[in-house]
Enzyme design. Structure first.
Site, PDB file in Angstrom:
ATOM      1  N   PRO A   1      -5.791  -8.363 -85.580  1.00  0.00           N
ATOM      2  CA  PRO A   1      -6.010  -7.069 -85.066  1.00  0.00           C
ATOM      3  C   PRO A   1      -5.207  -5.764 -85.968  1.00  0.00           C
ATOM      4  O   PRO A   1      -4.881  -4.996 -85.693  1.00  0.00           O
ATOM      5  CB  PRO A   1      -5.244  -7.034 -83.461  1.00  0.00           C
ATOM      6  CG  PRO A   1      -4.052  -7.475 -84.080  1.00  0.00           C
ATOM      7  CD  PRO A   1      -4.696  -9.326 -85.073  1.00  0.00           C
ATOM      8  N   GLY A   2      -5.576  -5.719 -87.530  1.00  0.00           N
ATOM      9  CA  GLY A   2      -5.740  -5.211 -87.895  1.00  0.00           C
ATOM     10  C   GLY A   2      -6.274  -3.479 -87.976  1.00  0.00           C
ATOM     11  O   GLY A   2      -7.157  -3.345 -86.998  1.00  0.00           O
ATOM     12  N   ALA A   3      -6.013  -2.932 -89.430  1.00  0.00           N
ATOM     13  CA  ALA A   3      -7.397  -1.746 -89.293  1.00  0.00           C
ATOM     14  C   ALA A   3      -9.008  -1.998 -88.896  1.00  0.00           C
ATOM     15  O   ALA A   3      -9.705  -1.614 -87.797  1.00  0.00           O
ATOM     16  CB  ALA A   3      -7.244  -1.439 -90.739  1.00  0.00           C
TER      17      ALA A   3
ATOM     18  N   GLY B   1     -10.072  -5.523 -87.589  1.00  0.00           N
ATOM     19  CA  GLY B   1      -9.838  -6.394 -86.309  1.00  0.00           C
ATOM     20  C   GLY B   1      -9.333  -5.642 -85.420  1.00  0.00           C
ATOM     21  O   GLY B   1     -10.863  -5.496 -84.071  1.00  0.00           O
TER      22      GLY B   1
ATOM     23  N   ASN C   1     -13.860  -8.476 -97.072  1.00  0.00           N
ATOM     24  CA  ASN C   1     -14.341  -7.612 -98.989  1.00  0.00           C
ATOM     25  C   ASN C   1     -14.198  -9.512 -99.119  1.00  0.00           C
ATOM     26  O   ASN C   1     -14.396 -10.584 -99.682  1.00  0.00           O
ATOM     27  CB  ASN C   1     -13.730  -7.181 -99.149  1.00  0.00           C
ATOM     28  CG  ASN C   1     -13.848  -5.480 -98.247  1.00  0.00           C
ATOM     29  OD1 ASN C   1     -14.747  -5.500 -98.653  1.00  0.00           O
ATOM     30  ND2 ASN C   1     -13.437  -4.304 -98.388  1.00  0.00           N
TER      31      ASN C   1
ATOM     32  N   LYS D   1     -21.251  -4.357-102.084  1.00  0.00           N
ATOM     33  CA  LYS D   1     -20.576  -4.351-101.443  1.00  0.00           C
ATOM     34  C   LYS D   1     -19.260  -4.225-102.593  1.00  0.00           C
ATOM     35  O   LYS D   1     -18.447  -3.399-102.863  1.00  0.00           O
ATOM     36  CB  LYS D   1     -20.290  -4.956-100.163  1.00  0.00           C
ATOM     37  CG  LYS D   1     -18.864  -4.100-100.094  1.00  0.00           C
ATOM     38  CD  LYS D   1     -18.846  -2.626 -99.444  1.00  0.00           C
ATOM     39  CE  LYS D   1     -17.745  -2.874 -98.526  1.00  0.00           C
ATOM     40  NZ  LYS D   1     -16.690  -3.178 -97.579  1.00  0.00           N
TER      41      LYS D   1
ATOM     42  N   ASN E   1     -16.601  -2.603-104.299  1.00  0.00           N
ATOM     43  CA  ASN E   1     -15.229  -2.650-103.943  1.00  0.00           C
ATOM     44  C   ASN E   1     -13.906  -2.892-105.486  1.00  0.00           C
ATOM     45  O   ASN E   1     -13.657  -2.476-105.771  1.00  0.00           O
ATOM     46  CB  ASN E   1     -14.694  -4.072-102.974  1.00  0.00           C
ATOM     47  CG  ASN E   1     -14.889  -3.649-101.633  1.00  0.00           C
ATOM     48  OD1 ASN E   1     -15.188  -2.746-100.942  1.00  0.00           O
ATOM     49  ND2 ASN E   1     -15.328  -4.618-101.542  1.00  0.00           N
TER      50      ASN E   1
ATOM     51  N   GLU F   1      -5.741  -8.155-102.545  1.00  0.00           N
ATOM     52  CA  GLU F   1      -7.119  -8.865-102.453  1.00  0.00           C
ATOM     53  C   GLU F   1      -7.481  -8.839-104.027  1.00  0.00           C
ATOM     54  O   GLU F   1      -8.595  -8.382-103.801  1.00  0.00           O
ATOM     55  CB  GLU F   1      -7.861  -8.007-101.441  1.00  0.00           C
ATOM     56  CG  GLU F   1      -7.282  -8.375-100.277  1.00  0.00           C
ATOM     57  CD  GLU F   1      -8.781  -8.155 -98.927  1.00  0.00           C
ATOM     58  OE1 GLU F   1      -9.297  -6.761 -98.328  1.00  0.00           O
ATOM     59  OE2 GLU F   1      -9.288  -8.731 -98.432  1.00  0.00           O
TER      60      GLU F   1
HETATM   61  N1  LIG Z   1     -10.280  -1.134 -93.771  1.00  0.00           N
HETATM   62  C1  LIG Z   1     -10.411  -0.621 -94.068  1.00  0.00           C
HETATM   63  O1  LIG Z   1     -11.287   0.089 -94.434  1.00  0.00           O
HETATM   64  C2  LIG Z   1     -11.853  -1.830 -94.712  1.00  0.00           C
HETATM   65  C3  LIG Z   1     -12.716  -1.759 -94.904  1.00  0.00           C
HETATM   66  C4  LIG Z   1     -13.696  -2.717 -95.864  1.00  0.00           C
HETATM   67  C5  LIG Z   1     -13.790  -4.154 -95.593  1.00  0.00           C
HETATM   68  N2  LIG Z   1     -12.499  -4.607 -95.274  1.00  0.00           N
HETATM   69  C6  LIG Z   1     -11.794  -5.777 -95.446  1.00  0.00           C
HETATM   70  O2  LIG Z   1     -11.522  -6.384 -93.939  1.00  0.00           O
HETATM   71  C7  LIG Z   1     -10.295  -7.535 -94.334  1.00  0.00           C
HETATM   72  C8  LIG Z   1      -9.260  -7.022 -93.185  1.00  0.00           C
HETATM   73  O3  LIG Z   1      -9.092  -5.950 -94.025  1.00  0.00           O
HETATM   74  P1  LIG Z   1      -7.621  -5.031 -93.073  1.00  0.00           P
HETATM   75  O4  LIG Z   1      -7.856  -3.502 -93.541  1.00  0.00           O
HETATM   76  O5  LIG Z   1      -8.460  -5.459 -91.264  1.00  0.00           O
HETATM   77  O6  LIG Z   1      -6.280  -5.023 -92.920  1.00  0.00           O
HETATM   78  P2  LIG Z   1      -4.961  -5.421 -92.209  1.00  0.00           P
HETATM   79  O7  LIG Z   1      -5.136  -4.210 -91.669  1.00  0.00           O
HETATM   80  O8  LIG Z   1      -3.740  -5.753 -93.237  1.00  0.00           O
HETATM   81  O9  LIG Z   1      -5.404  -6.506 -91.476  1.00  0.00           O
HETATM   82  C9  LIG Z   1      -5.398  -7.670 -91.138  1.00  0.00           C
HETATM   83  C10 LIG Z   1      -4.118  -8.448 -90.296  1.00  0.00           C
HETATM   84  O10 LIG Z   1      -4.640  -9.655 -90.022  1.00  0.00           O
HETATM   85  C11 LIG Z   1      -3.142  -9.943 -89.236  1.00  0.00           C
HETATM   86  N3  LIG Z   1      -3.157 -11.351 -89.822  1.00  0.00           N
HETATM   87  C12 LIG Z   1      -2.685 -12.434 -91.211  1.00  0.00           C
HETATM   88  N4  LIG Z   1      -2.437 -13.636 -90.969  1.00  0.00           N
HETATM   89  C13 LIG Z   1      -1.962 -13.849 -89.914  1.00  0.00           C
HETATM   90  C14 LIG Z   1      -2.489 -14.498 -88.751  1.00  0.00           C
HETATM   91  N5  LIG Z   1      -2.065 -15.848 -89.052  1.00  0.00           N
HETATM   92  N6  LIG Z   1      -2.643 -14.729 -87.251  1.00  0.00           N
HETATM   93  C15 LIG Z   1      -3.276 -13.271 -87.246  1.00  0.00           C
HETATM   94  N7  LIG Z   1      -2.650 -11.802 -87.742  1.00  0.00           N
HETATM   95  C16 LIG Z   1      -3.075 -12.567 -88.673  1.00  0.00           C
HETATM   96  C17 LIG Z   1      -1.678  -9.248 -89.985  1.00  0.00           C
HETATM   97  O11 LIG Z   1      -1.261  -9.197 -89.279  1.00  0.00           O
HETATM   98  P3  LIG Z   1       0.373  -7.400 -89.261  1.00  0.00           P
HETATM   99  O12 LIG Z   1      -0.731  -6.937 -88.628  1.00  0.00           O
HETATM  100  O13 LIG Z   1       1.027  -8.384 -88.683  1.00  0.00           O
HETATM  101  O14 LIG Z   1       0.570  -7.483 -90.620  1.00  0.00           O
HETATM  102  C18 LIG Z   1      -3.128  -7.187 -89.525  1.00  0.00           C
HETATM  103  O15 LIG Z   1      -3.336  -7.358 -87.748  1.00  0.00           O
HETATM  104  C19 LIG Z   1      -9.821  -7.295 -96.106  1.00  0.00           C
HETATM  105  O16 LIG Z   1     -10.514  -8.417 -96.006  1.00  0.00           O
HETATM  106  C20 LIG Z   1     -10.497  -5.333 -96.286  1.00  0.00           C
HETATM  107  O17 LIG Z   1     -10.781  -6.052 -97.561  1.00  0.00           O
HETATM  108  C21 LIG Z   1     -11.436  -3.223 -94.879  1.00  0.00           C
END
Ligand SMILES: NC(=O)c1ccc[n+]([C@@H]2O[C@H](COP(=O)([O-])OP(=O)(O)OC[C@H]3O[C@@H](n4cnc5c(N)ncnc54)[C@H](OP(=O)(O)O)[C@@H]3O)[C@@H](O)[C@H]2O)c1
Length: 290
Positions: A9-11, A13, A98, A175, A179, A256
């Protein structure tokens, strides 16, 4: 109604879980590493608050209809610990990450036929666990298959736009053209602004061109527009927009690098296509993260 588990549940999720909670139609569970009380997402149409059930231990999980994986690409092994208890008869697993290797990354852990790759266009950032800012309406793209259409239907009550795409391979690589060029911001530690400089725009164009050549050798069908669109996207980006690679570097998290640039180098080598700029980017990012 579907039973859905969002892992990570990051940005992304957190945004997706909050969106899926609209209307209360689904039975939603969030599988987290770090605890949080509730999801608070600042969206372009207003605040969105959700209080899904949060699990912190895979031992608490049970089979669901859909698993939506939104961890970082490099966290696949730890993520896989959730997949075993969440997987049952008919479970489908959507990978919201990504890169272009969604299926290859998770097929060592679950049947490849259960995996659905998702292209994520959802500019979001997290300021604390559960607290997210979404800059633009979230958009997801999936293959135009029965699973892709079933995935899209999950979002019928949300503000997420889900599009099914016939030539999904080209979509994935399109995409990646975007990236791989974004690495420049993470190296310079500057948001979209440097792309306004002619030399930087050219560097981004050349990075994306290497990616496009590899894409087409892999079977995608990308024209010059994939490269033009990638550069144009940075040129019109908000001056303070920070991509997720850059955000990771700022936060001191792993980046990444392999999923976004290393893959261009690896698959380029397989086809005998030179990718010196992506190789340089990988070396620079590895050096700054060492
Ligand atoms: N952010 C963007 O704008 C964006 C846009 C397009 C694509 N993406 C892609 O989307 C994907 C996710 O990116 P994001 O930005 O959402 O990353 P993020 O904010 O770092 O979120 C990742 C989440 O995964 C959790 N996590 C890691 N290991 C885990 C585990 N074993 N069990 C449960 N949760 C776990 C992290 O926990 P913690 O809370 O402990 O850190 C964090 O909540 C990536 O591939 C990224 O490249 C992102």
């Amino acid at each position: 109604m579907a039973r859905i588990a969002v892992v990570g549940p990051g940005a992304i999720g957190g945004t997706i879980a909050a969106e899926l909670s609209r209307g209360g139609v689904h039975e939603l569970v969030v599988c987290a590493r770090t605890p949080f009380e509730r999801l608070e997402v600042e969206t372009p149409t207003g605040p969105l608050v959700a209080t899904p059930r949060v699990l912190l231990d895979p031992a608490e999980a049970s089979p669901v209809d859909w698993v939506l994986v939104a961890t970082k690409a490099y966290d696949h092994a730890a993520t896989a610990l959730w997949l075993k208890p969440l997987f049952g008869e008919g479970t489908r697993i959507a990978i919201l990450q990504n890169g272009v290797e969604h299926v290859a990354r998770f097929s060592p852990y679950v049947p490849a036929s259960s995996l659905l790759p998702v292209v994520v266009s959802c500019p979001a950032g997290r300021s604390a666990p559960g607290r997210i800012r979404l800059r633009r309406q979230a958009a997801l793209r999936v293959p135009d298959t029965a699973d892709g259409r079933a995935f899209a239907a999950l979002f019928s009550r949300s503000e997420v736009v889900v599009t099914t795409v016939a030539d999904f391979m080209s979509e994935l690589w399109r995409k990646l053209c975007l990236n791989c060029a974004g690495a420049v911001s993470a190296i310079l530690m500057q948001p979209a602004a440097p792309s306004k400089r002619a030399g930087i725009a050219q560097l981004m164009r050349d990075l994306a061109s290497e990616c496009r050549a590899v894409a087409n050798a892999e079977g995608a069908s990308l024209g010059d527009d994939a490269v033009d669109d990638a550069v144009a996207s940075y040129l019109r980006g908000a001056p303070d927009a920070i991509n997720s690679l850059h955000a990771d570097r700022l936060a001191g998290r792993p980046m990444e690098i392999d999923a976004r640039n290393g893959v261009v180098v690896r698959l380029g080598a397989k086809h005998g296509i030179p990718t010196p700029l992506n190789k340089a980017v990988v070396a620079l990012l590895e050096a700054v993260s060492a």
